[in-house]
Motif scaffolding. Structure first.
Motif, short mmCIF file in Angstrom:
data_model
loop_
_atom_site.label_atom_id
_atom_site.label_comp_id
_atom_site.label_asym_id
_atom_site.label_seq_id
_atom_site.Cartn_x
_atom_site.Cartn_y
_atom_site.Cartn_z
N THR A 48 -44.41 -39.92 68.84
CA THR A 48 -44.55 -39.53 70.24
C THR A 48 -45.84 -38.75 70.37
O THR A 48 -46.32 -38.18 69.40
N TRP A 49 -46.41 -38.76 71.55
CA TRP A 49 -47.63 -37.99 71.77
C TRP A 49 -47.72 -37.64 73.24
O TRP A 49 -46.98 -38.17 74.07
N VAL A 50 -48.63 -36.72 73.56
CA VAL A 50 -48.81 -36.30 74.95
C VAL A 50 -50.28 -36.48 75.32
O VAL A 50 -51.15 -35.95 74.64
N SER A 105 -44.67 -29.04 72.20
CA SER A 105 -43.46 -28.72 71.44
C SER A 105 -42.73 -29.99 71.00
O SER A 105 -42.21 -30.07 69.89
N CYS A 106 -42.68 -30.97 71.90
CA CYS A 106 -41.97 -32.22 71.58
C CYS A 106 -42.60 -32.91 70.38
O CYS A 106 -41.90 -33.43 69.51
N CYS A 107 -43.94 -32.88 70.32
CA CYS A 107 -44.64 -33.54 69.22
C CYS A 107 -44.35 -32.82 67.91
O CYS A 107 -44.15 -33.45 66.86
N VAL A 108 -44.33 -31.48 67.98
CA VAL A 108 -44.05 -30.70 66.77
C VAL A 108 -42.62 -30.97 66.30
O VAL A 108 -42.37 -31.21 65.11
N ALA A 109 -41.68 -30.96 67.24
CA ALA A 109 -40.28 -31.21 66.88
C ALA A 109 -40.12 -32.58 66.24
O ALA A 109 -39.40 -32.75 65.26
N ASP A 110 -40.83 -33.55 66.79
CA ASP A 110 -40.73 -34.92 66.28
C ASP A 110 -41.31 -35.02 64.88
O ASP A 110 -40.72 -35.61 63.98
N LYS A 111 -42.46 -34.39 64.68
CA LYS A 111 -43.11 -34.45 63.37
C LYS A 111 -42.22 -33.79 62.31
O LYS A 111 -42.13 -34.26 61.18
N ARG A 112 -41.54 -32.69 62.71
CA ARG A 112 -40.66 -32.00 61.77
C ARG A 112 -39.39 -32.81 61.49
O ARG A 112 -38.90 -32.85 60.37
N GLU A 113 -38.87 -33.43 62.53
CA GLU A 113 -37.63 -34.19 62.37
C GLU A 113 -37.81 -35.35 61.39
O GLU A 113 -36.92 -35.66 60.62
N CYS A 151 -56.40 -37.16 73.94
CA CYS A 151 -55.14 -36.90 73.26
C CYS A 151 -55.45 -36.44 71.83
O CYS A 151 -55.08 -37.10 70.86
N PRO A 152 -56.16 -35.32 71.70
CA PRO A 152 -56.55 -34.89 70.35
C PRO A 152 -55.32 -34.58 69.50
O PRO A 152 -54.42 -33.87 69.93
N ASN A 153 -55.31 -35.16 68.31
CA ASN A 153 -54.20 -34.98 67.36
C ASN A 153 -52.85 -35.29 68.01
O ASN A 153 -51.84 -34.66 67.69
N GLY A 154 -52.84 -36.24 68.91
CA GLY A 154 -51.59 -36.63 69.57
C GLY A 154 -50.99 -35.54 70.44
O GLY A 154 -49.83 -35.63 70.85
#
Lengths: 273, 398
Positions: free
Chosen positions: A94-96, A76-84, A111-114
């Motif tokens: 950021t990535w996980v 979720s954090c990565c999605v939020a960051d990409k949208r922001e 870490c596929p697709n971050g």
């Protein structure tokens, strides 16, 4: 026949008139400000003590803490960051990372697709029996002694007095020296702006008393952000606690302001068992 | 190779941080230290004559300066092509960040360019004054500008010129060392990259610069003379070959010493450096740079320097060795610049890099940038007679 045609025409006329009236009324509602909109629609403050006070840059201190034991790898954090930030595909602010350890002590990291898609299925290519899995979110370490700031030839990368390392994309020449210098690989050359880009801990949100986008969406409270001047804040309490708190690559002397709770030795000793 | 790519290491060496998949410093950054190295090395050749009075190098004393100038004219091209915003390049000089190693480039490069140009203009002044008198039209105007409008070639005036030339050539040696030692420091100052951050880096860059400069002068001098159907001065080539051997011994020793130090210290980086050298860099480092393009020239140079070799044989094999060493230095730049970036900062994996032919920083632009100095050299020759057997020069010298 004649009269029924007239009735239909009249109906049509009335209909068109009503639509016009509705459109005008609706447009006016959008144009005329409704009293109190600025206050009532604002998102409530998430970091206490910032709104309604003079922001003294030289006195603010912030910290970011990631708790490894809490992260569930949902992305979720990565999605939020990409949208922001509308981050271009293939580049990550950021990535996980996913760490898998088998019973023979082998460590498998990917870490596929971050981690943007979340880790929804187990990794299929592991021969041994999996002992445990954990996730490590990564982002800018906001070093107190940042290498990227040191090497930037034009001062486009700079450190704010409140501790944020930022990039001025109007000044960046796009040489990529900061990308080489960053020990954590959080920087990339944005293919759209042709300037260096990286996580900012959502400085624009913090200045409005809001949490960084990734912290805001984390469902497991694995990402924490807060004011170190506030003795009541969660980050102050964690950093003052006897728990083991680690930073990444401490031997390089960059002194990150990003701390990790429960960081495993597989992450700290990169090639270790 | 097998030690790394079998078993456990297979598992450990497969994770690349997502942003490390991109190799940001590409072919252009391979060429930049290569070109500046050739400049610094060629300048040192000319200084051996002008400062250290090694008379046998007189045939190439002027040529090596013009050769350096031709490459100097193109040194910034790869950088400008690489920058995301080349229109802001001058900001490095206008608003430099004093803490940055890179911010010094503009000043060091410009200072060196000014020194080189002034030295050339002073060395050529009497020649150009005479040529000005002979020439007409555009060349007459060009010579007028290049001689600063002064036609004074009295012995007193030339004596002063020589004093200044001696001073500039002397000053040029430390400056050439600074120029290229500094380029090495740009890499050596990156603590995040264990293959770069070694104090040996500036030394290795400086020595390999001298190797590429001397090799470049030998290779092009012999080739151009053959092309012009003029005799090659074998004594000059012999002296250059001796210097080349000496410098290359130092250069190769330090290159190997760096690897040996890593392997002996066995810090936690060694796992990755070992994986890099025996993995993705195996062919370009061990096979090409060390095996073919270092050992063979080393043996050839040793043979030519230790035994009395005939002039024709010496010129032929010295040219071959020089050509190979030019490739060696280019490979060294590749292995440092690209190789260093193949190692992910995850400490667990390697990325790949395959330059495309037509892309902005691809193979074609690289070829253009490497051919351009030779074209410029050809054009410069029209203004600055480089060869001592050139009738424009010999007529004037007497």
């Amino acid at each position: 026949m004649e009269s029924s045609k007239f009735a239909i025409d009249k109906d049509r006329r009335t209909f068109v008139k009503n639509v016009l009236k509705g459109t005008i009324a609706g447009s006016l509602l959008l144009v005329i400000p409704m009293g109190g909109a600025s206050g009532s629609l604002e998102v409530p403050a998430q970091i206490p003590g910032i709104r309604g006070r003079k922001y003294d840059m030289f006195k603010q201190r912030f910290a970011f803490i990631v708790n490894i034991t809490r992260c569930i790898g949902c992305g979720s954090c990565c999605v939020a960051d990409k949208r922001e930030y509308n981050v271009p595909d293939g580049y990550y602010r950021t990535w996980v990372e996913r760490y898998i350890k088998d019973f023979d002590g082998n460590v498998y990291v990917d870490c596929p697709n971050g981690g943007l898609d979340g880790y929804q299925t187990p990794r299929a290519d592991i021969p041994g029996k999996v002992r445990d899995t954990f996730f490590v979110p990564k982002l800018c370490n906001m070093c107190k002694k940042p290498s990227c700031v040191q090497v930037c030839p034009v001062g486009a990368t700079f450190k704010t007095p409140d501790g944020f390392v930022l990039v001025d994309k109007e000044r960046c020449v796009g040489c990529g020296y900061c990308i080489q210098a960053c020990p954590y690989s959080v920087r990339f050359l944005n293919p759209v702006t042709h300037t260096a880009d990286k996580c900012t801990w959502c400085y624009h949100r913090v200045r409005k008393g809001l949490l960084p986008a990734c912290v805001n969406v984390c469902p497991a409270n694995a990402r924490k952000f807060g004011d170190l001047n506030d003795p009541e804040s969660e980050v102050t309490r964690i950093l003052a606690s006897p728990d083991v708190i680690t930073v990444l690559k401490p031997e390089l002397g960059n002194m990150p302001a990003l701390y990790y709770e429960g960081l495993r030795r597989e992450v700290v000793y990169e090639c270790g068992p | 190779m097998s030690a790394v790519h079998n078993g456990v290491m297979d598992v450990l060496t497969n994770f690349v941080l997502p942003n490390d998949l991109h190799v940001h410093w590409s072919l252009m950054i391979v060429l930049y230290p290569y070109i500046t190295g050739i400049i610094a090395g060629a300048f040192i050749v000319s200084s051996l004559y002008h400062v250290f009075k090694i008379e046998s190098l007189k045939p190439v004393s002027r040529y090596s300066l013009i050769f350096a100038l031709a490459f100097l004219a193109c040194a910034t091209w790869p950088l400008l092509n690489h920058l995301g915003h080349p229109e802001r390049a001058l900001n490095m000089m206008l608003t430099p960040s004093p803490s940055s190693a890179m911010a010094g480039f503009g000043y060091i490069y410009s200072a060196y360019a000014i020194l080189l140009i002034f030295e050339i203009l002073l060395i050529y002044r009497p020649v150009m004054v005479a040529l000005k008198a002979r020439s007409t039209g555009l060349l007459h105007i060009i010579y007028g500008i290049l001689t600063f409008g002064s036609d004074n070639v009295s012995s007193q005036s030339l004596k002063l010129d020589h004093k200044i030339i001696g001073f500039l050539a002397g000053l040029g040696i430390p400056m050439a060392c600074v120029l290229h030692g500094y380029v090495g420091f740009i890499f050596g100052g990156i603590k995040a990259n264990p293959t770069w951050s070694t104090p040996l880096m500036p030394v290795i860059f400086l020595l390999s610069a001298s190797v590429s400069g001397i090799s470049g002068v030998i290779f092009t001098y012999v080739t151009i003379q053959k092309f012009r159907k003029k005799p090659v001065d074998a004594e000059c080539v012999r002296t250059l070959t001796k210097f080349l051997w000496g410098v290359f011994i130092l250069c190769f020793t330090f290159e190997m010493l760096e690897i040996f130090t890593h392997s002996y210290l066995k810090t936690h980086h060694w796992e990755m450096i070992h994986g890099l050298l025996w993995g993705p860099l195996y062919k370009t480092f061990w096979v090409s740079q060390v095996g073919i393009f270092s050992l063979i020239p080393m043996l050839l140079l040793a043979w030519m320097c230790l035994f009395r070799v005939g002039n024709a044989t010496l010129v032929f094999w010295s040219t071959i060795a020089s050509g190979m060493l030019l490739v060696q230095v280019l490979l060294m730049r590749w292995n440092v610049v690209i190789g260093g970036q193949l190692m992910s900062k995850s400490g667990r994996g390697f990325t790949t890099f395959h330059p495309q032919f037509l892309e902005k920083e691809g193979i074609l632009p690289a070829i253009i940038i490497m051919v351009a100095p030779l074209v410029i050299l050809y054009l410069l020759e029209k203004i600055f007679p480089m060869w001592m057997d050139d009738e424009r020069l010999t007529a004037l010298d007497t």
